[in-house]
Design a protein around this motif. Structure first.
Motif, PDB file in Angstrom:
ATOM      1  N   ASP A  35      -1.400  -1.646   7.958  1.00 22.01           N
ATOM      2  CA  ASP A  35      -2.155  -0.531   8.523  1.00 22.01           C
ATOM      3  C   ASP A  35      -3.047  -0.973   9.674  1.00 22.01           C
ATOM      4  N   ASN A  36      -2.718  -2.100  10.317  1.00 20.87           N
ATOM      5  CA  ASN A  36      -3.587  -2.504  11.425  1.00 20.87           C
ATOM      6  C   ASN A  36      -2.784  -3.132  12.556  1.00 20.87           C
ATOM      7  N   VAL A  37      -3.324  -2.939  13.762  1.00 23.28           N
ATOM      8  CA  VAL A  37      -2.585  -3.315  14.969  1.00 23.28           C
ATOM      9  C   VAL A  37      -2.391  -4.831  15.068  1.00 23.28           C
ATOM     10  N   ALA A  38      -3.401  -5.595  14.669  1.00 24.24           N
ATOM     11  CA  ALA A  38      -3.284  -7.060  14.792  1.00 24.24           C
ATOM     12  C   ALA A  38      -2.104  -7.563  13.966  1.00 24.24           C
ATOM     13  N   THR A  39      -1.935  -7.049  12.745  1.00 24.43           N
ATOM     14  CA  THR A  39      -0.815  -7.498  11.902  1.00 24.43           C
ATOM     15  C   THR A  39       0.517  -7.017  12.485  1.00 24.43           C
ATOM     16  N   ARG A  40       0.513  -5.863  13.133  1.00 25.18           N
ATOM     17  CA  ARG A  40       1.770  -5.378  13.752  1.00 25.18           C
ATOM     18  C   ARG A  40       2.244  -6.351  14.841  1.00 25.18           C
ATOM     19  N   HIS A  46      -3.543   7.767  -5.155  1.00 30.03           N
ATOM     20  CA  HIS A  46      -2.873   9.033  -4.803  1.00 30.03           C
ATOM     21  C   HIS A  46      -1.604   8.787  -3.998  1.00 30.03           C
ATOM     22  N   ARG A  47      -1.409   7.556  -3.504  1.00 26.55           N
ATOM     23  CA  ARG A  47      -0.197   7.317  -2.693  1.00 26.55           C
ATOM     24  C   ARG A  47       0.473   5.975  -2.970  1.00 26.55           C
ATOM     25  N   GLN A  48      -0.226   5.044  -3.560  1.00 25.43           N
ATOM     26  CA  GLN A  48       0.346   3.698  -3.711  1.00 25.43           C
ATOM     27  C   GLN A  48       0.988   3.624  -5.091  1.00 25.43           C
ATOM     28  N   VAL A  49       2.205   4.171  -5.166  1.00 22.65           N
ATOM     29  CA  VAL A  49       2.784   4.593  -6.437  1.00 22.65           C
ATOM     30  C   VAL A  49       3.234   3.452  -7.369  1.00 22.65           C
ATOM     31  N   PRO A  90      -4.957  -7.870  -8.136  1.00 16.92           N
ATOM     32  CA  PRO A  90      -4.350  -8.023  -6.814  1.00 16.92           C
ATOM     33  C   PRO A  90      -3.143  -7.097  -6.686  1.00 16.92           C
ATOM     34  N   LYS A  91      -3.027  -6.431  -5.508  1.00 18.11           N
ATOM     35  CA  LYS A  91      -1.929  -5.468  -5.329  1.00 18.11           C
ATOM     36  C   LYS A  91      -0.566  -6.139  -5.467  1.00 18.11           C
ATOM     37  N   ALA A  92      -0.457  -7.393  -4.978  1.00 15.47           N
ATOM     38  CA  ALA A  92       0.848  -8.069  -5.038  1.00 15.47           C
ATOM     39  C   ALA A  92       1.276  -8.229  -6.498  1.00 15.47           C
ATOM     40  N   VAL A 141       3.610  -9.427   0.228  1.00 18.27           N
ATOM     41  CA  VAL A 141       2.383 -10.028   0.758  1.00 18.27           C
ATOM     42  C   VAL A 141       1.276  -8.980   0.743  1.00 18.27           C
ATOM     43  N   ASP A 142       0.180  -9.264   0.089  1.00 17.54           N
ATOM     44  CA  ASP A 142      -1.005  -8.396   0.185  1.00 17.54           C
ATOM     45  C   ASP A 142      -2.208  -9.169  -0.325  1.00 17.54           C
ATOM     46  N   TYR A 143      -3.313  -9.064   0.390  1.00 16.78           N
ATOM     47  CA  TYR A 143      -4.507  -9.825  -0.007  1.00 16.78           C
ATOM     48  C   TYR A 143      -5.531  -8.951  -0.707  1.00 16.78           C
ATOM     49  N   ASP A 144      -5.196  -7.682  -0.877  1.00 18.63           N
ATOM     50  CA  ASP A 144      -6.191  -6.732  -1.372  1.00 18.63           C
ATOM     51  C   ASP A 144      -6.008  -6.473  -2.874  1.00 18.63           C
ATOM     52  N   GLN A 159      -3.877 -13.085   3.129  1.00 19.60           N
ATOM     53  CA  GLN A 159      -3.789 -12.290   4.357  1.00 19.60           C
ATOM     54  C   GLN A 159      -2.749 -12.967   5.241  1.00 19.60           C
ATOM     55  N   LEU A 160      -1.789 -12.213   5.725  1.00 20.30           N
ATOM     56  CA  LEU A 160      -0.794 -12.784   6.634  1.00 20.30           C
ATOM     57  C   LEU A 160      -1.484 -13.084   7.961  1.00 20.30           C
ATOM     58  N   LYS A 161      -1.426 -14.333   8.388  1.00 21.35           N
ATOM     59  CA  LYS A 161      -2.098 -14.755   9.622  1.00 21.35           C
ATOM     60  C   LYS A 161      -1.158 -15.643  10.412  1.00 21.35           C
ATOM     61  N   GLY A 219       0.823  -1.205   0.000  1.00 20.55           N
ATOM     62  CA  GLY A 219       0.000   0.000   0.000  1.00 20.55           C
ATOM     63  C   GLY A 219       0.855   1.253   0.000  1.00 20.55           C
ATOM     64  N   GLY A 220       0.411   2.249   0.784  1.00 16.16           N
ATOM     65  CA  GLY A 220       1.077   3.559   0.806  1.00 16.16           C
ATOM     66  C   GLY A 220       2.549   3.487   1.182  1.00 16.16           C
ATOM     67  N   LEU A 221       2.920   2.598   2.105  1.00 15.32           N
ATOM     68  CA  LEU A 221       4.325   2.482   2.525  1.00 15.32           C
ATOM     69  C   LEU A 221       5.069   1.447   1.694  1.00 15.32           C
TER      70      LEU A 221
HETATM   71  N1  LIG Z   1      -2.475  -9.127   7.446  1.00 12.82           N
HETATM   72  C1  LIG Z   1      -2.261  -8.627   6.237  1.00 12.82           C
HETATM   73  N2  LIG Z   1      -1.892  -9.451   5.225  1.00 12.82           N
HETATM   74  C2  LIG Z   1      -1.657  -8.952   3.974  1.00 12.82           C
HETATM   75  N3  LIG Z   1      -1.785  -7.664   3.657  1.00 12.82           N
HETATM   76  C3  LIG Z   1      -2.158  -6.811   4.627  1.00 12.82           C
HETATM   77  C4  LIG Z   1      -2.419  -7.238   5.954  1.00 12.82           C
HETATM   78  N4  LIG Z   1      -2.790  -6.168   6.686  1.00 12.82           N
HETATM   79  C5  LIG Z   1      -2.771  -5.110   5.863  1.00 12.82           C
HETATM   80  N5  LIG Z   1      -2.395  -5.487   4.620  1.00 12.82           N
HETATM   81  C6  LIG Z   1      -2.220  -4.635   3.430  1.00 12.82           C
HETATM   82  O1  LIG Z   1      -1.420  -3.522   3.800  1.00 12.82           O
HETATM   83  C7  LIG Z   1      -1.707  -2.432   2.918  1.00 12.82           C
HETATM   84  C8  LIG Z   1      -1.749  -1.164   3.749  1.00 12.82           C
HETATM   85  O2  LIG Z   1      -1.897  -0.113   2.835  1.00 12.82           O
HETATM   86  P1  LIG Z   1      -2.496   1.290   3.230  1.00 12.82           P
HETATM   87  O3  LIG Z   1      -2.131   1.617   4.632  1.00 12.82           O
HETATM   88  O4  LIG Z   1      -2.039   2.263   2.203  1.00 12.82           O
HETATM   89  O5  LIG Z   1      -4.077   1.105   3.240  1.00 12.82           O
HETATM   90  P2  LIG Z   1      -5.174   0.508   2.238  1.00 12.82           P
HETATM   91  O6  LIG Z   1      -5.837  -0.607   2.969  1.00 12.82           O
HETATM   92  O7  LIG Z   1      -4.618   0.209   0.902  1.00 12.82           O
HETATM   93  O8  LIG Z   1      -6.143   1.734   2.009  1.00 12.82           O
HETATM   94  P3  LIG Z   1      -7.289   2.434   2.855  1.00 12.82           P
HETATM   95  O9  LIG Z   1      -6.853   2.446   4.303  1.00 12.82           O
HETATM   96  O10 LIG Z   1      -7.367   3.801   2.273  1.00 12.82           O
HETATM   97  O11 LIG Z   1      -8.515   1.628   2.610  1.00 12.82           O
HETATM   98  C9  LIG Z   1      -3.040  -2.749   2.246  1.00 12.82           C
HETATM   99  O12 LIG Z   1      -2.811  -2.957   0.867  1.00 12.82           O
HETATM  100  C10 LIG Z   1      -3.530  -4.008   2.941  1.00 12.82           C
HETATM  101  O13 LIG Z   1      -4.216  -4.879   2.066  1.00 12.82           O
END
Ligand SMILES: Nc1ncnc2c1ncn2[C@@H]1O[C@H](COP(=O)(O)OP(=O)(O)OP(=O)(O)O)[C@@H](O)[C@H]1O
Length: 432
Positions: A168-173, A110-113, A123-125, A99-102, A147-149, A78-80
């Motif tokens: 972008d989420n605490v559980a994955t961190r 605008h940010r995921q260059v 798929p983003k990957a 790794v990305d499931y989205d 999804q990384l689990k 994603g953005g990072l």
């Molecule tokens: N557990 C996970 N396994 C795989 N990919 C993950 C996991 N958690 C988050 N991601 C991926 O990390 C990326 C984080 O990107 P970003 O923070 O830019 O947010 P986003 O989900 O793409 O966008 P937005 O928050 O605007 O909906 C996302 O593409 C998301 O799918």
């Protein structure tokens, strides 16, 4: 006689199979030797390509060879993850895992260059791999469209030298932290929101792990993500690029990494600040001698955000306290008197709103501010229908409004919010 001929034929077939297998092993050995030879040397192309960094005393030919033999896992494209991937691919890292499931959405661009209009809905990957290999055809990229689990994390992380947390989420961190501690891998962790970003390296050079700093997760309702809080693309660009820089420094074993320090970037003031992190916790649940976590756990439950729990928490309203977008559409078409309240913040309301709706932000409703004329506007039982972006905040608002309007008018939550309106009623209504 016939039986003997059959065994001769069988033995001959077995010998042919053994010879073929021997040849395959010889080929394997040859290509392994070849790859060791080329991995141990820079090609003319490598020298030309990376010359501007090879001439740095911190890099040199030896360093470039180290990078070529290294592998980095980027979790989150994603953005990072996009800017981090760009600089790692350009620097000559041998192998990247993504790794990305989205899938790529228009609001990501605008940010995921690494993604573009051409890769929308892919798929983003995959989209990231294609972009990175266009930049550097020598780069090996392995993609994980999952999804990384807890169930797959150790296996996915295992082959890599270093891991980048670009999620972008605490559980994955917490999941990535624990997996990196168990596998003894450095974790370059970044985050960005609005105009601010942060960056550090966990579990490296005697520095703390994520759990040493945050032993317990924050309450889910206090966590804001980019979807809700917004983020400026260039800010994720700054932090993602710095993640790549820290990864390169770790791979080259350079001093001055961010282990034990947190770098805070403030994009509004264009300033960077360094904060010393507390040392490793002697009773850390995962990285200390007193560790209680010796294998991966259920991180969604640990962070209090198991989907079903969240759903339960949101199912606060009875069905007669809610209305579907279809039923609301018929009420609007029949021109029966009604009032639509939109509880998003004014900046979001400005982006788009249902015609004729009134903006009263959720906070104002909860604090019971500026609602004095509401009873008057709904007197005679004029029903109130409450919208938000996806239909979560509106449920909370309805709980408060029903109390406020008791005996005067009914308030109902519009199920699915403006997203449902877009998908089921009016495709021309914008979503974000
Ligand atoms: N557990 C996970 N396994 C795989 N990919 C993950 C996991 N958690 C988050 N991601 C991926 O990390 C990326 C984080 O990107 P970003 O923070 O830019 O947010 P986003 O989900 O793409 O966008 P937005 O928050 O605007 O909906 C996302 O593409 C998301 O799918």
């Amino acid at each position: 006689m016939e039986a003997q001929q059959e065994s001769i034929a069988a033995l001959e077939a077995e010998i042919r199979e053994l010879q073929a297998s021997l040849q395959r092993k010889k080929d394997e050995l040859h290509s392994l030797k070849q790859s060791t030879v080329t991995a141990g040397k820079l090609t003319n192309n490598d020298i030309a390509r990376y010359s501007r960094q090879i001439i740095l005393p911190q890099v040199t030919v030896a360093g470039q060879l180290k990078l070529k033999a290294s592998s980095v896992l980027i979790v989150g494209a994603g953005g990072l993850g996009c800017p981090a991937g760009l600089y790692l691919a350009s620097a000559g890292i041998g192998e990247l895992g993504i790794v990305d499931y989205d899938t790529v959405e228009v609001n990501n661009l605008h940010r995921q260059v690494l993604h573009s209009e051409l890769t929308l809905n892919l798929p983003k990957a995959q989209s990231a791999r294609a972009a990175l290999q266009q930049i550097n055809s020598q780069l090996k990229v392995r993609t994980y469209e999952v999804q990384l689990k807890s169930e797959n994390a150790l296996e996915i992380l295992q082959p890599y030298d270093i891991v980048l947390d670009c999620t972008d989420n605490v559980a994955t961190r917490y999941l990535l932290n624990d997996a990196c501690v168990l596998l003894k891998k450095p974790l370059v962790s970044g985050s960005a929101l609005q105009f601010e970003g942060q960056l550090t390296i966990y579990n490296y050079n005697g520095g703390p792990c994520y759990r040493c700093i945050f032993p317990t997760p924050p309450p889910p309702e206090t966590v804001t993500n980019c979807g809700d809080g917004g983020v400026l693309g260039a800010v994720t660009g700054v932090i993602g690029s710095l993640q790549a820089l820290e990864a390169v420094k770790v791979l080259l074993k350079l001093d001055g990494t961010l282990a034990g320090r947190l770098l805070i970037f403030d994009g509004t003031a264009s300033s960077f600040r360094n904060v010393k992190l507390r040392p490793r916790r002697e009773d850390c649940a995962v990285c200390s001698a007193k560790a209680t976590i010796t294998k991966l756990i259920d991180y969604e439950q640990f962070c209090g955000m198991r989907a079903s729990d969240k759903d339960m928490a949101l199912k606060v309203l009875q069905s007669d306290e809610r209305i579907s977008v279809e039923d609301l559409k018929s009420i609007r078409d029949s021109r029966k008197p009604h009032l639509v309240i939109d509880v998003r913040n004014p900046l979001e309301f400005e982006i788009c709103h249902i015609e004729g709706s009134v903006n009263i932000p959720l906070k104002q409703i909860i604090e019971d501010k500026g609602l004095d004329d509401l009873k008057q506007r709904t007197s005679g039982g004029i029903p109130v229908f409450v919208f938000c972006r996806r239909g979560n905040d509106s449920q909370l608002a309805v709980k408060h409004l029903r109390k406020k309007l008791e005996g005067v008018a009914e308030a109902k939550d519009v199920v699915g919010g403006l997203h449902a309106w877009h998908y089921r009623i009016d495709n021309n209504f914008p979503i974000y």
